[in-house]
Design a protein around this motif. Structure first.
Motif, PDB file in Angstrom:
ATOM      1  N   GLU A  79       0.835  -1.198   0.000  1.00  0.00           N
ATOM      2  CA  GLU A  79       0.000   0.000   0.000  1.00  0.00           C
ATOM      3  C   GLU A  79       0.876   1.258   0.000  1.00  0.00           C
ATOM      4  O   GLU A  79       1.996   1.242   0.509  1.00  0.00           O
ATOM      5  CB  GLU A  79      -0.900   0.006   1.232  1.00  0.00           C
ATOM      6  N   PRO A  80       0.333   2.371  -0.538  1.00  0.00           N
ATOM      7  CA  PRO A  80      -0.960   2.481  -1.213  1.00  0.00           C
ATOM      8  C   PRO A  80      -0.877   1.932  -2.633  1.00  0.00           C
ATOM      9  O   PRO A  80       0.146   2.066  -3.295  1.00  0.00           O
ATOM     10  CB  PRO A  80      -1.224   3.984  -1.212  1.00  0.00           C
ATOM     11  N   LEU A  81      -1.951   1.323  -3.078  1.00  0.00           N
ATOM     12  CA  LEU A  81      -1.978   0.812  -4.437  1.00  0.00           C
ATOM     13  C   LEU A  81      -1.965   1.967  -5.435  1.00  0.00           C
ATOM     14  O   LEU A  81      -2.594   2.994  -5.215  1.00  0.00           O
ATOM     15  CB  LEU A  81      -3.225  -0.042  -4.656  1.00  0.00           C
ATOM     16  N   LEU A  82      -1.225   1.784  -6.503  1.00  0.00           N
ATOM     17  CA  LEU A  82      -1.167   2.772  -7.581  1.00  0.00           C
ATOM     18  C   LEU A  82      -1.993   2.226  -8.741  1.00  0.00           C
ATOM     19  O   LEU A  82      -1.532   1.397  -9.524  1.00  0.00           O
ATOM     20  CB  LEU A  82       0.274   3.021  -8.013  1.00  0.00           C
ATOM     21  N   ARG A  83      -3.213   2.675  -8.809  1.00  0.00           N
ATOM     22  CA  ARG A  83      -4.142   2.167  -9.817  1.00  0.00           C
ATOM     23  C   ARG A  83      -4.243   3.133 -10.995  1.00  0.00           C
ATOM     24  O   ARG A  83      -4.218   4.350 -10.813  1.00  0.00           O
ATOM     25  CB  ARG A  83      -5.532   1.977  -9.204  1.00  0.00           C
ATOM     26  N   PRO A 122      -3.093  -2.726 -10.723  1.00  0.00           N
ATOM     27  CA  PRO A 122      -2.185  -1.781 -10.057  1.00  0.00           C
ATOM     28  C   PRO A 122      -0.757  -1.937 -10.565  1.00  0.00           C
ATOM     29  O   PRO A 122      -0.347  -3.022 -10.993  1.00  0.00           O
ATOM     30  CB  PRO A 122      -2.295  -2.177  -8.578  1.00  0.00           C
ATOM     31  N   ILE A 123      -0.007  -0.861 -10.530  1.00  0.00           N
ATOM     32  CA  ILE A 123       1.386  -0.873 -10.991  1.00  0.00           C
ATOM     33  C   ILE A 123       2.314  -0.615  -9.807  1.00  0.00           C
ATOM     34  O   ILE A 123       1.888  -0.139  -8.757  1.00  0.00           O
ATOM     35  CB  ILE A 123       1.626   0.176 -12.087  1.00  0.00           C
ATOM     36  N   GLU A 124       3.578  -0.919 -10.002  1.00  0.00           N
ATOM     37  CA  GLU A 124       4.564  -0.725  -8.936  1.00  0.00           C
ATOM     38  C   GLU A 124       5.508   0.418  -9.272  1.00  0.00           C
ATOM     39  O   GLU A 124       5.933   0.567 -10.421  1.00  0.00           O
ATOM     40  CB  GLU A 124       5.379  -2.005  -8.730  1.00  0.00           C
ATOM     41  N   ALA A 125       5.827   1.215  -8.270  1.00  0.00           N
ATOM     42  CA  ALA A 125       6.904   2.203  -8.368  1.00  0.00           C
ATOM     43  C   ALA A 125       8.077   1.677  -7.550  1.00  0.00           C
ATOM     44  O   ALA A 125       7.902   1.368  -6.365  1.00  0.00           O
ATOM     45  CB  ALA A 125       6.452   3.554  -7.838  1.00  0.00           C
ATOM     46  N   PRO A 126       9.261   1.558  -8.143  1.00  0.00           N
ATOM     47  CA  PRO A 126      10.393   1.065  -7.364  1.00  0.00           C
ATOM     48  C   PRO A 126      10.648   1.886  -6.101  1.00  0.00           C
ATOM     49  O   PRO A 126      10.994   1.335  -5.056  1.00  0.00           O
ATOM     50  CB  PRO A 126      11.561   1.172  -8.344  1.00  0.00           C
ATOM     51  N   ILE A 128       4.012   7.456 -18.995  1.00  0.00           N
ATOM     52  CA  ILE A 128       2.609   7.862 -18.910  1.00  0.00           C
ATOM     53  C   ILE A 128       1.862   6.998 -17.901  1.00  0.00           C
ATOM     54  O   ILE A 128       0.979   7.480 -17.192  1.00  0.00           O
ATOM     55  CB  ILE A 128       1.954   7.802 -20.304  1.00  0.00           C
ATOM     56  N   GLU A 129       2.212   5.733 -17.814  1.00  0.00           N
ATOM     57  CA  GLU A 129       1.613   4.853 -16.814  1.00  0.00           C
ATOM     58  C   GLU A 129       1.853   5.393 -15.406  1.00  0.00           C
ATOM     59  O   GLU A 129       0.940   5.450 -14.581  1.00  0.00           O
ATOM     60  CB  GLU A 129       2.204   3.457 -16.963  1.00  0.00           C
ATOM     61  N   LEU A 130       3.084   5.806 -15.126  1.00  0.00           N
ATOM     62  CA  LEU A 130       3.407   6.371 -13.816  1.00  0.00           C
ATOM     63  C   LEU A 130       2.688   7.697 -13.591  1.00  0.00           C
ATOM     64  O   LEU A 130       2.193   7.968 -12.494  1.00  0.00           O
ATOM     65  CB  LEU A 130       4.918   6.571 -13.682  1.00  0.00           C
ATOM     66  N   VAL A 131       2.639   8.527 -14.619  1.00  0.00           N
ATOM     67  CA  VAL A 131       1.974   9.822 -14.483  1.00  0.00           C
ATOM     68  C   VAL A 131       0.495   9.628 -14.175  1.00  0.00           C
ATOM     69  O   VAL A 131      -0.060  10.248 -13.256  1.00  0.00           O
ATOM     70  CB  VAL A 131       2.156  10.674 -15.753  1.00  0.00           C
ATOM     71  N   ASP A 132      -0.159   8.761 -14.935  1.00  0.00           N
ATOM     72  CA  ASP A 132      -1.597   8.580 -14.785  1.00  0.00           C
ATOM     73  C   ASP A 132      -1.947   8.043 -13.391  1.00  0.00           C
ATOM     74  O   ASP A 132      -2.794   8.603 -12.688  1.00  0.00           O
ATOM     75  CB  ASP A 132      -2.113   7.634 -15.866  1.00  0.00           C
ATOM     76  N   THR A 176      -3.544  10.176  -9.824  1.00  0.00           N
ATOM     77  CA  THR A 176      -4.682   9.720  -9.019  1.00  0.00           C
ATOM     78  C   THR A 176      -4.308   9.680  -7.546  1.00  0.00           C
ATOM     79  O   THR A 176      -5.067  10.148  -6.679  1.00  0.00           O
ATOM     80  CB  THR A 176      -5.144   8.334  -9.502  1.00  0.00           C
ATOM     81  N   HIS A 177      -3.131   9.156  -7.241  1.00  0.00           N
ATOM     82  CA  HIS A 177      -2.669   9.108  -5.846  1.00  0.00           C
ATOM     83  C   HIS A 177      -2.412  10.513  -5.318  1.00  0.00           C
ATOM     84  O   HIS A 177      -2.798  10.846  -4.182  1.00  0.00           O
ATOM     85  CB  HIS A 177      -1.399   8.263  -5.751  1.00  0.00           C
ATOM     86  N   ALA A 178      -1.750  11.348  -6.128  1.00  0.00           N
ATOM     87  CA  ALA A 178      -1.432  12.702  -5.680  1.00  0.00           C
ATOM     88  C   ALA A 178      -2.697  13.507  -5.391  1.00  0.00           C
ATOM     89  O   ALA A 178      -2.750  14.292  -4.427  1.00  0.00           O
ATOM     90  CB  ALA A 178      -0.586  13.411  -6.742  1.00  0.00           C
ATOM     91  N   ARG A 179      -3.731  13.334  -6.209  1.00  0.00           N
ATOM     92  CA  ARG A 179      -4.999  14.015  -5.961  1.00  0.00           C
ATOM     93  C   ARG A 179      -5.605  13.558  -4.637  1.00  0.00           C
ATOM     94  O   ARG A 179      -6.123  14.367  -3.866  1.00  0.00           O
ATOM     95  CB  ARG A 179      -5.964  13.733  -7.120  1.00  0.00           C
ATOM     96  N   TYR A 180      -5.515  12.269  -4.357  1.00  0.00           N
ATOM     97  CA  TYR A 180      -6.095  11.712  -3.124  1.00  0.00           C
ATOM     98  C   TYR A 180      -5.413  12.280  -1.886  1.00  0.00           C
ATOM     99  O   TYR A 180      -6.066  12.574  -0.885  1.00  0.00           O
ATOM    100  CB  TYR A 180      -5.981  10.193  -3.147  1.00  0.00           C
TER     101      TYR A 180
END
Length: 252
Positions: free
Chosen positions: A89-93, A118-122, A152-156, A160-164
């Motif tokens: 967590e937090p999931l990056l969807r 969900p995707i992973e950020a290292p 773009i995958e990371l940005v998108d 969403t996470h940054a807005r939350y």
């Protein structure tokens, strides 16, 4: 006991805090073994550098060390968290807008799953104002899910996470300087610094908030790490072997 949680008989990689790595990667035996044995393992580099930096007790000073990855307005308190988004967590969807967009273009549930999971950020760096998603590479540009544009995958998902959490998104790359992949990523990030080009790359979003793009070479990052390592909690860790390992990879 699962074999993935046992210490292997032969460990070729100088991995720091090895028991902690096992607790985080125990769900993926193949990945754990690569971190322990593959000399080109990105997990090894990412873990050793960022996890040890996060042990610096002076959080304001740590923030200054991370400025190349986040910008000069980075301030403490700062947290570094590895391998989040998919299993941690937090999931990056992917954004709901992207999911609707891709559903209109992809046939078949299996294909859809590849794009919407969900995707992973290292590396994820959290500060009071910023969330920084750091992707790491050596020479090859990492692919996104289903062959999607990884930046773009990371940005998108990051937006969403940054807005939350009410923060500004920074997407950063760490690469081996001088490689073709580094040149391609650098050119891609530079183009997306233009707000119009960024908006065009995310046509499913009616509005694209500010996104900052940063980049740094492993060579530069390791110079900083080596200069500051006396401030990190590295007692008992194979520091000399790791530096030799980095030199063999052409990162020193």
């Amino acid at each position: 006991m699962l074999r993935s949680l046992r210490r292997p008989k032969t460990t070729t990689n100088p991995l720091f805090y090895s028991e902690r790595v096992r607790s985080l990667l125990g769900h993926d035996e193949d990945r754990l073994q690569r971190a322990l044995e593959d000399p080109r393992s990105l997990d090894l580099l990412t873990w050793n550098v960022f996890e040890s930096m996060d042990t610096d007790p002076d959080r304001a000073y740590l923030a200054s060390l991370l400025e190349p990855l986040a910008g000069s307005d980075l301030r403490a308190p700062v947290r570094i968290i590895l391998w989040t988004g998919r299993h941690r967590e937090p999931l990056l969807r992917p954004s709901p807008e992207y999911v609707r967009h891709i559903r209109a273009r992809v046939d078949g549930a299996a294909d859809l799953d590849a794009f919407t999971a969900p995707i992973e950020a290292p590396v994820r760096i959290e500060t009071p104002e910023l969330v920084v998603l750091v992707d790491t590479m050596l020479d090859a540009v990492p692919p996104g899910a289903g062959g999607r544009d990884r930046v773009i995958e990371l940005v998108d998902a990051g937006l969403t996470h940054a807005r939350y959490v009410g923060k500004t998104l920074v997407v950063a790359y760490v690469y081996r300087s001088g490689s073709d992949g580094a040149a391609r990523v650098s050119a891609r990030l530079n183009s997306l610094r233009d707000p119009d080009r960024l908006a065009a790359a995310l046509p499913w979003r009616e509005r694209v908030p500010e996104v900052r793009f940063r980049e740094v070479s492993w060579q530069q990052l390791l110079r900083t790490w080596e200069r500051e390592r006396e401030h990190f909690m590295l007692s008992g860790q194979p520091v000399r072997d790791f530096l030799q390992h980095a030199e063999r990879l052409g990162l020193r």
